[in-house]
Scaffold this motif. Sequence first.
Motif, PDB file in Angstrom:
ATOM      1  N   GLY A  54       0.817  -1.202   0.000  1.00  0.00           N
ATOM      2  CA  GLY A  54       0.000   0.000   0.000  1.00  0.00           C
ATOM      3  C   GLY A  54       0.852   1.253   0.000  1.00  0.00           C
ATOM      4  O   GLY A  54       1.982   1.250   0.481  1.00  0.00           O
ATOM      5  N   HIS A  57       2.610   4.690  -5.556  1.00  0.00           N
ATOM      6  CA  HIS A  57       2.671   3.854  -6.758  1.00  0.00           C
ATOM      7  C   HIS A  57       3.095   2.423  -6.432  1.00  0.00           C
ATOM      8  O   HIS A  57       3.508   1.683  -7.326  1.00  0.00           O
ATOM      9  N   ARG A 152      -1.527  -9.079  -2.699  1.00  0.00           N
ATOM     10  CA  ARG A 152      -2.165  -8.671  -3.953  1.00  0.00           C
ATOM     11  C   ARG A 152      -3.678  -8.525  -3.781  1.00  0.00           C
ATOM     12  O   ARG A 152      -4.293  -7.606  -4.330  1.00  0.00           O
ATOM     13  N   THR A 155      -4.297  -5.269  -2.089  1.00  0.00           N
ATOM     14  CA  THR A 155      -4.070  -4.171  -3.029  1.00  0.00           C
ATOM     15  C   THR A 155      -5.241  -4.025  -3.991  1.00  0.00           C
ATOM     16  O   THR A 155      -5.742  -2.910  -4.231  1.00  0.00           O
ATOM     17  N   HIS A 156      -5.721  -5.148  -4.544  1.00  0.00           N
ATOM     18  CA  HIS A 156      -6.851  -5.097  -5.475  1.00  0.00           C
ATOM     19  C   HIS A 156      -8.131  -4.640  -4.777  1.00  0.00           C
ATOM     20  O   HIS A 156      -8.936  -3.907  -5.362  1.00  0.00           O
ATOM     21  N   ASN A 158      -8.292  -2.599  -2.166  1.00  0.00           N
ATOM     22  CA  ASN A 158      -8.176  -1.153  -1.961  1.00  0.00           C
ATOM     23  C   ASN A 158      -8.439  -0.390  -3.258  1.00  0.00           C
ATOM     24  O   ASN A 158      -9.099   0.656  -3.251  1.00  0.00           O
ATOM     25  N   THR A 159      -7.936  -0.924  -4.372  1.00  0.00           N
ATOM     26  CA  THR A 159      -8.178  -0.281  -5.670  1.00  0.00           C
ATOM     27  C   THR A 159      -9.659  -0.291  -6.022  1.00  0.00           C
ATOM     28  O   THR A 159     -10.212   0.713  -6.495  1.00  0.00           O
ATOM     29  N   SER A 162     -11.521   2.191  -3.833  1.00  0.00           N
ATOM     30  CA  SER A 162     -11.237   3.559  -4.274  1.00  0.00           C
ATOM     31  C   SER A 162     -12.003   3.891  -5.546  1.00  0.00           C
ATOM     32  O   SER A 162     -12.597   4.974  -5.673  1.00  0.00           O
ATOM     33  N   THR A 163     -12.026   2.949  -6.501  1.00  0.00           N
ATOM     34  CA  THR A 163     -12.764   3.166  -7.756  1.00  0.00           C
ATOM     35  C   THR A 163     -14.250   3.308  -7.496  1.00  0.00           C
ATOM     36  O   THR A 163     -14.930   4.171  -8.077  1.00  0.00           O
TER      37      THR A 163
END
Length: 199
Positions: A54, A57, A152, A155-156, A158-159, A162-163
């Motif tokens: 996290g 980038h 992973r 991370t996915h 969280n993405t 956020s989206t």
Amino acid sequence: MARIYTHTLLTLCLSLFCLLVQGHMIDVPASKKECFFEDLHVNDKMTVTYQVGGGGHLDIDFWLTGPNGLAMGKHIKQSTGSISITAEQDGRHEFCFSNQMSTVVDKIVSFNVHGVIYVDDDDTVAPIEREIRSLATGLTAVKDEQEYIVVRERTHRNTAESTNARVKWWSVFQGVVLLAVVGWQVYYLKSFFEVKRAF
């Protein structure tokens, strides 16, 4: 008697393997670095695997140096990586995670340290011990893969969250703009068709 010896040897080797594998998760603040140390002897092996879970980038700088201060491995702005070394001299080996390229965002890093104590592999090593070493290597690979999958997935997730939040607020913004445009059009058309009276 041989069976008791084999069982004892197996238990001892598995216990040693458990002590030599360490998993960690750390926060590396912006503009900072975090360093760790391992004392190794000549021909000892060490592997460090890491994954940025996290922040920004999802990249970080990583390096590993020997007791003499010379770099034995280095990664720049990588999200995941692995460095394996064989100690060339006795002493303290240092590995660092640096977030100095970022002035705002903290990074979350998950990493594992695997160590193998050097044992002279001559003809006196029992076949069961060779199998235990092979099994330990396989277990290490499975553990690394599981931790990579967990990071992973985080991370996915969280993405995706956020989206989802961005889509929600963009929809609200579009609704407000649409209502404002409709209100302005009604007002403009109403004023366009008004009959002006002369006094």
